[in-house]
Write a protein that holds these residues in place. Structure first.
Motif, PDB file in Angstrom:
ATOM      1  N   LEU A 378       0.824  -1.208   0.000  1.00 56.31           N
ATOM      2  CA  LEU A 378       0.000   0.000   0.000  1.00 56.31           C
ATOM      3  C   LEU A 378       0.861   1.261   0.000  1.00 56.31           C
ATOM      4  O   LEU A 378       0.560   2.229  -0.711  1.00 56.31           O
ATOM      5  N   GLN A 379       1.921   1.260   0.783  1.00 56.23           N
ATOM      6  CA  GLN A 379       2.809   2.420   0.815  1.00 56.23           C
ATOM      7  C   GLN A 379       3.411   2.687  -0.559  1.00 56.23           C
ATOM      8  O   GLN A 379       3.571   3.847  -0.949  1.00 56.23           O
ATOM      9  N   ARG A 380       3.724   1.626  -1.268  1.00 52.84           N
ATOM     10  CA  ARG A 380       4.357   1.790  -2.575  1.00 52.84           C
ATOM     11  C   ARG A 380       3.357   2.083  -3.690  1.00 52.84           C
ATOM     12  O   ARG A 380       3.629   2.879  -4.591  1.00 52.84           O
ATOM     13  N   VAL A 392     -12.282  -7.441  -1.499  1.00 49.26           N
ATOM     14  CA  VAL A 392     -13.199  -8.550  -1.748  1.00 49.26           C
ATOM     15  C   VAL A 392     -13.800  -9.066  -0.440  1.00 49.26           C
ATOM     16  O   VAL A 392     -14.339 -10.171  -0.407  1.00 49.26           O
ATOM     17  N   GLY A 393     -13.703  -8.280   0.617  1.00 49.42           N
ATOM     18  CA  GLY A 393     -14.247  -8.718   1.899  1.00 49.42           C
ATOM     19  C   GLY A 393     -14.606  -7.541   2.776  1.00 49.42           C
ATOM     20  O   GLY A 393     -14.276  -6.387   2.481  1.00 49.42           O
ATOM     21  N   TYR A 394     -15.257  -7.840   3.868  1.00 46.09           N
ATOM     22  CA  TYR A 394     -15.737  -6.827   4.796  1.00 46.09           C
ATOM     23  C   TYR A 394     -14.586  -6.044   5.408  1.00 46.09           C
ATOM     24  O   TYR A 394     -13.571  -6.615   5.823  1.00 46.09           O
ATOM     25  N   GLN A 395     -14.739  -4.720   5.466  1.00 50.06           N
ATOM     26  CA  GLN A 395     -13.752  -3.835   6.084  1.00 50.06           C
ATOM     27  C   GLN A 395     -14.396  -3.188   7.310  1.00 50.06           C
ATOM     28  O   GLN A 395     -15.293  -2.358   7.187  1.00 50.06           O
ATOM     29  N   ALA A 396     -13.944  -3.586   8.487  1.00 51.15           N
ATOM     30  CA  ALA A 396     -14.557  -3.113   9.724  1.00 51.15           C
ATOM     31  C   ALA A 396     -14.280  -1.635   9.947  1.00 51.15           C
ATOM     32  O   ALA A 396     -13.250  -1.099   9.517  1.00 51.15           O
ATOM     33  N   GLU A 397     -15.209  -0.993  10.615  1.00 48.45           N
ATOM     34  CA  GLU A 397     -15.047   0.420  10.951  1.00 48.45           C
ATOM     35  C   GLU A 397     -13.779   0.611  11.781  1.00 48.45           C
ATOM     36  O   GLU A 397     -13.483  -0.152  12.693  1.00 48.45           O
ATOM     37  N   GLY A 398     -13.005   1.651  11.415  1.00 50.06           N
ATOM     38  CA  GLY A 398     -11.777   1.943  12.144  1.00 50.06           C
ATOM     39  C   GLY A 398     -10.541   1.288  11.580  1.00 50.06           C
ATOM     40  O   GLY A 398      -9.432   1.541  12.052  1.00 50.06           O
ATOM     41  N   THR A 399     -10.690   0.440  10.555  1.00 49.83           N
ATOM     42  CA  THR A 399      -9.530  -0.208   9.944  1.00 49.83           C
ATOM     43  C   THR A 399      -9.021   0.621   8.770  1.00 49.83           C
ATOM     44  O   THR A 399      -9.758   1.427   8.177  1.00 49.83           O
ATOM     45  N   THR A 400      -7.763   0.412   8.414  1.00 49.58           N
ATOM     46  CA  THR A 400      -7.181   1.111   7.266  1.00 49.58           C
ATOM     47  C   THR A 400      -7.929   0.757   5.988  1.00 49.58           C
ATOM     48  O   THR A 400      -8.124   1.597   5.117  1.00 49.58           O
ATOM     49  N   GLY A 401      -8.352  -0.516   5.890  1.00 48.57           N
ATOM     50  CA  GLY A 401      -9.116  -0.923   4.714  1.00 48.57           C
ATOM     51  C   GLY A 401     -10.384  -0.113   4.545  1.00 48.57           C
ATOM     52  O   GLY A 401     -10.720   0.317   3.436  1.00 48.57           O
ATOM     53  N   TYR A 415      -3.209   7.424   6.550  1.00 48.98           N
ATOM     54  CA  TYR A 415      -1.925   7.382   7.245  1.00 48.98           C
ATOM     55  C   TYR A 415      -1.520   5.922   7.440  1.00 48.98           C
ATOM     56  O   TYR A 415      -2.300   5.110   7.956  1.00 48.98           O
ATOM     57  N   LEU A 416      -0.302   5.605   7.004  1.00 54.49           N
ATOM     58  CA  LEU A 416       0.255   4.273   7.179  1.00 54.49           C
ATOM     59  C   LEU A 416       1.556   4.384   7.941  1.00 54.49           C
ATOM     60  O   LEU A 416       2.500   5.022   7.473  1.00 54.49           O
ATOM     61  N   GLU A 417       1.581   3.801   9.136  1.00 55.23           N
ATOM     62  CA  GLU A 417       2.754   3.854  10.009  1.00 55.23           C
ATOM     63  C   GLU A 417       3.229   5.301  10.210  1.00 55.23           C
ATOM     64  O   GLU A 417       4.414   5.601  10.159  1.00 55.23           O
ATOM     65  N   ARG A 420       1.611  10.100   5.847  1.00 54.67           N
ATOM     66  CA  ARG A 420       0.451  10.377   4.999  1.00 54.67           C
ATOM     67  C   ARG A 420       0.704   9.833   3.595  1.00 54.67           C
ATOM     68  O   ARG A 420       1.728  10.112   2.969  1.00 54.67           O
ATOM     69  N   ILE A 421      -0.262   9.042   3.099  1.00 53.47           N
ATOM     70  CA  ILE A 421      -0.162   8.463   1.764  1.00 53.47           C
ATOM     71  C   ILE A 421      -1.364   8.934   0.950  1.00 53.47           C
ATOM     72  O   ILE A 421      -2.517   8.642   1.285  1.00 53.47           O
ATOM     73  N   ASP A 422      -1.096   9.705  -0.105  1.00 49.75           N
ATOM     74  CA  ASP A 422      -2.167  10.134  -1.009  1.00 49.75           C
ATOM     75  C   ASP A 422      -2.620   8.953  -1.861  1.00 49.75           C
ATOM     76  O   ASP A 422      -1.808   8.141  -2.322  1.00 49.75           O
ATOM     77  N   ILE A 423      -3.920   8.865  -2.100  1.00 52.44           N
ATOM     78  CA  ILE A 423      -4.482   7.732  -2.847  1.00 52.44           C
ATOM     79  C   ILE A 423      -4.758   8.150  -4.291  1.00 52.44           C
ATOM     80  O   ILE A 423      -5.698   8.903  -4.566  1.00 52.44           O
ATOM     81  N   ARG A 424      -3.916   7.679  -5.188  1.00 59.13           N
ATOM     82  CA  ARG A 424      -4.128   7.898  -6.626  1.00 59.13           C
ATOM     83  C   ARG A 424      -4.497   6.596  -7.331  1.00 59.13           C
ATOM     84  O   ARG A 424      -4.940   6.621  -8.483  1.00 59.13           O
TER      85      ARG A 424
END
Length: 487
Positions: A378-380, A392-401, A415-417, A420-424
């Motif tokens: 994800l960082q890369r 392809v699966g459930y992403q619980a509230e509060g998770t990065t997913g 934010y990962l570790e 800040r990671i912009d999502i393109r």
């Protein structure tokens, strides 16, 4: 009899339920880890701590070995639990792998300490066949039930998963009632009926109908009290054919610019289903140059180990999957599949994929992007417009997913570790790949119980999902008591 919930009441994680048989005897059903929003404001020690009294708990029953159902078992042992741990045979094979990984990630890398926990686990665990009744220890008590037995039934969620029937009985009272002219007026007979027994069913996590590899769950004949999950209590999945076609179309579109498709997936269950359907697509598209050459990378030693167990236990596969094997095809071990083992190889693959112009599909854990090797991907690749993240699966509230799923389509960031990671990258979701039963499956599970429950407790779901499912059950059975426990 009463049921106390030690988790999975304010969300979908931390499953742990206590069934009090009498004043001196209780059993636990699952002992899972809390994740996502349910850990907010708690230290790591607070999240793992066993805060309930173990004095009268005589045994632990495991429905399946996902971390949110078994992750606190080491802490249960540390707190002094020394009773038998019952699970299906397949689950007993997978459980030590899950517990070892959980200890390494969240507690310690001291192999000597880990080995001590695993040794103790192996001493306590009792493998049980599906459909086989087994006796539970019950201490003497003046009130309540005096006997209990249980059995596992196929749940279709992951390999080895089960829902459990627990029959509580009181034979001495049965004899007393049988000899009474006014037995129909006896309070106990009225409360527990059916020859003075009470059948409690804990669903664990039920699988979706018509998914590959594993048979769909079949409803029990009877349930007096039902404790049922509600992860998708307010939603219905895409049908099987639609989801497979969606997977093919999403991947073809995503790799048209030679980009990487990253699929965060749970190591147990989701990964194996994906492999099965990817092999099916490759087989059907064998004349398409892209599908003939695309590399499918499993970057998870855990997933590789679990896939080996799926192959080992192919006797538990459904008829469709067995038919594929009969064609001399190998849906979980085919030529375009590559498995990454060491951490060094993992880092090399991340660098390799980011520097080349060739499409690839990467399946990596964790499924909710809360840790594991998927974070490096994800960082890369989140900042790369040629990459695609496919959920392809459930992403619980509060998770990065969940954050990526929510903010990614609008060009947001996560934010990962601490970075800040912009999502393109493209962010896509195919809901039909959930290993959980959807709303219609959950309704059908109850509808097909011959002797319907008088009490239903709805757990393991977000508030909206639980409430929506409760409304559906009330429409189906107006006379049934429907309860949504709170923490």
């Amino acid at each position: 009899m009463q049921i106390i919930h030690h988790g999975a009441v304010d969300g979908v994680t931390g499953s742990c339920h206590q069934l009090d048989i009498n004043e001196q005897s209780s059993i636990l059903i699952d002992c899972g880890l809390f994740q996502g929003a349910e850990t907010a404001g708690k230290t790591a020690a607070e999240q793992l701590k066993i805060e309930f009294d173990l004095t009268h708990i005589t045994s632990l029953i495991i429905t399946h070995c996902h971390i949110d159902h078994v992750g606190r078992i080491p802490y249960l042992l540390a707190a002094g639990f020394d009773g038998p741990i019952y699970a299906t045979k397949a689950t007993t094979e997978l459980l030590p792998l899950v517990i070892e990984d959980a200890l390494k990630v969240g507690v310690t890398r001291n192999q000597q300490l880990i080995s001590l926990y695993l040794k103790r686990l192996q001493q306590l665990i009792k493998p049980i066949d599906y459909g086989q009744w087994f006796t539970l220890d019950v201490n003497n008590s003046e009130s309540g039930f005096k006997q209990a037995k249980a059995r596992f039934n196929i749940a279709g969620h992951i390999l080895g998963s089960a829902y459990v029937e627990i029959e509580l009985s009181n034979p001495s009272l049965t004899n007393k009632i049988a000899g009474s002219d006014n037995s129909h007026n006896c309070h106990d007979a009225d409360a527990i009926n059916n020859n003075d027994s009470h059948l409690v069913v804990f669903s664990g996590d039920l699988g979706a109908s018509n998914t590959p590899l594993l048979p769909s769950p079949k409803s029990p004949f009877r349930a007096d009290t039902l404790v049922i999950e509600s992860t998708y209590g307010n939603k219905n999945h895409l049908n099987r054919e639609h989801r497979a076609e969606s997977l093919r179309q999403v991947i073809e579109k995503s790799v048209s610019d030679n980009g990487v498709v990253l699929i965060p997936a749970f190591s147990i269950g989701r990964t194996q289903e994906l492999l099965y359907e990817l092999e099916q697509i490759i087989f059907n598209q064998q004349h398409d140059p892209m599908w003939k050459s695309i590399e499918i990378i499993i970057d998870s030693p855990m997933a590789a180990n679990f896939t080996e167990q799926y192959i080992e236990y192919k006797s538990l596969w459904d008829s469709e999957a067995k038919a594929v094997l009969a064609q001399q095809r190998h849906p979980l071990d085919f030529s375009q599949l590559y498995t990454i083992d060491s951490h060094q190889d993992h880092l090399a693959v991340v660098n390799y994929l980011s520097s080349r112009q060739k499409p690839a599909i990467v399946i990596a854990a964790s499924g909710m992007c809360t840790g594991g090797r998927v974070i490096n991907y994800l960082q890369r690749f989140l900042p790369e417009s040629t990459a695609d993240i496919l959920f392809v699966g459930y992403q619980a509230e509060g998770t990065t997913g969940r954050d990526i799923q929510t903010y990614g389509p609008t060009g947001g960031y996560v934010y990962l570790e601490g970075e800040r990671i912009d999502i393109r990258a493209g962010v896509r979701t195919i809901s039909g790949y959930s290993a959980h039963a959807d709303q219609q499956d959950l309704i059908n599970f109850v509808k097909n119980i011959k002797h319907k429950p008088k009490h239903i407790r709805i757990v393991h779901g977000d508030a909206e999902a639980k409430q929506t499912l409760a409304d559906k059950y009330r429409q189906l059975m107006p006379e049934c008591e429907i309860m949504i426990p709170t923490g």
